[in-house]
Design an enzyme around this catalytic site. Structure first.
Site, mmCIF file in Angstrom:
data_model
loop_
_atom_site.group_PDB
_atom_site.id
_atom_site.type_symbol
_atom_site.label_atom_id
_atom_site.label_comp_id
_atom_site.label_asym_id
_atom_site.label_seq_id
_atom_site.Cartn_x
_atom_site.Cartn_y
_atom_site.Cartn_z
ATOM 1 N N GLY A 134 -4.949 4.968 0.046
ATOM 2 C CA GLY A 134 -5.405 3.635 -0.320
ATOM 3 C C GLY A 134 -6.844 3.425 0.112
ATOM 4 O O GLY A 134 -7.199 3.720 1.246
ATOM 5 N N HIS B 217 -3.878 1.204 -13.896
ATOM 6 C CA HIS B 217 -4.881 2.194 -14.345
ATOM 7 C C HIS B 217 -4.559 3.536 -13.710
ATOM 8 O O HIS B 217 -4.366 3.628 -12.503
ATOM 9 C CB HIS B 217 -6.292 1.750 -13.929
ATOM 10 C CG HIS B 217 -7.328 2.812 -14.153
ATOM 11 N ND1 HIS B 217 -7.817 3.117 -15.402
ATOM 12 C CD2 HIS B 217 -7.940 3.649 -13.287
ATOM 13 C CE1 HIS B 217 -8.707 4.097 -15.281
ATOM 14 N NE2 HIS B 217 -8.796 4.432 -14.014
ATOM 15 N N HIS C 99 -0.465 -14.179 -0.139
ATOM 16 C CA HIS C 99 0.886 -14.501 0.304
ATOM 17 C C HIS C 99 1.174 -15.941 -0.113
ATOM 18 O O HIS C 99 0.406 -16.843 0.203
ATOM 19 C CB HIS C 99 1.015 -14.353 1.823
ATOM 20 C CG HIS C 99 0.512 -13.032 2.330
ATOM 21 N ND1 HIS C 99 1.057 -11.821 1.938
ATOM 22 C CD2 HIS C 99 -0.493 -12.726 3.188
ATOM 23 C CE1 HIS C 99 0.418 -10.839 2.545
ATOM 24 N NE2 HIS C 99 -0.530 -11.360 3.298
ATOM 25 N N VAL C 100 2.285 -16.138 -0.834
ATOM 26 C CA VAL C 100 2.548 -17.463 -1.390
ATOM 27 C C VAL C 100 3.808 -18.124 -0.841
ATOM 28 O O VAL C 100 4.017 -19.307 -1.074
ATOM 29 C CB VAL C 100 2.606 -17.418 -2.937
ATOM 30 C CG1 VAL C 100 1.261 -17.002 -3.502
ATOM 31 C CG2 VAL C 100 3.703 -16.494 -3.432
ATOM 32 N N GLU D 141 0.836 -1.207 0.000
ATOM 33 C CA GLU D 141 0.000 0.000 0.000
ATOM 34 C C GLU D 141 0.870 1.257 0.000
ATOM 35 O O GLU D 141 0.573 2.234 -0.692
ATOM 36 C CB GLU D 141 -0.945 0.018 1.195
ATOM 37 C CG GLU D 141 -1.873 1.217 1.168
ATOM 38 C CD GLU D 141 -2.912 1.217 2.269
ATOM 39 O OE1 GLU D 141 -3.833 2.059 2.185
ATOM 40 O OE2 GLU D 141 -2.812 0.412 3.209
#
Length: 138
Positions: free
Chosen positions: A78, A103, A85-86, A60
């Site tokens: 924000g 964008h 989370h991997v 953020e």
């Protein structure tokens, strides 16, 4: 994207970015900025791994820095943060957040942020939407 001016504002007062140890980096691309954060006692879980909340905060904040660099004089806040989370990162490593704008509207910016460890492995993928508040000063 040049974020040096935003860095000066961030360093002027204590805030979440400085408390967690974030460092914001300029890039040659106009639609991308980066941030680094060492995993240490400021941003880890009690188990010694990077906190997922700290990862979301990093994402953020780097997206906010990017929006602020593109919109001088505006407040960029924000309004939505969503991440996955991997992989875990142990204390002592450093993570780097790569934020790319998806964008750029007049009131909304959407960013994709990939957070990677020092080996280049993906740790988290985060989508951030910022609301751009234009200054009322004319």
């Amino acid at each position: 994207m040049n974020v040096e001016g935003i860095n000066e504002i961030i360093k002027a007062k204590p805030n979440l970015s400085t408390a967690l140890g974030m460092e914001f980096l300029s890039t040659p691309e106009d639609d991308m900025c980066m941030a680094r954060m060492k995993v240490d006692e400021r941003n880890r879980q009690p188990f010694g791994f990077l906190s997922g909340g700290a990862s979301l905060a990093l994402a953020e904040n780097v997206a906010g820095v990017g929006s602020s660099a593109l919109c001088p004089g505006c407040a960029c806040v924000g309004i939505e943060v969503s991440g996955s989370h991997v992989k875990a990162v142990a204390e002592g490593d450093t993570v780097t957040a790569y934020a790319r704008m998806l964008h750029k509207g007049t009131t909304l910016h959407v960013w994709n942020v990939d957070i990677k460890d020092s080996s280049g492995d993906l740790i988290s993928n985060v989508r951030v939407t910022n609301y751009i508040i234009k200054s009322s000063k004319k």
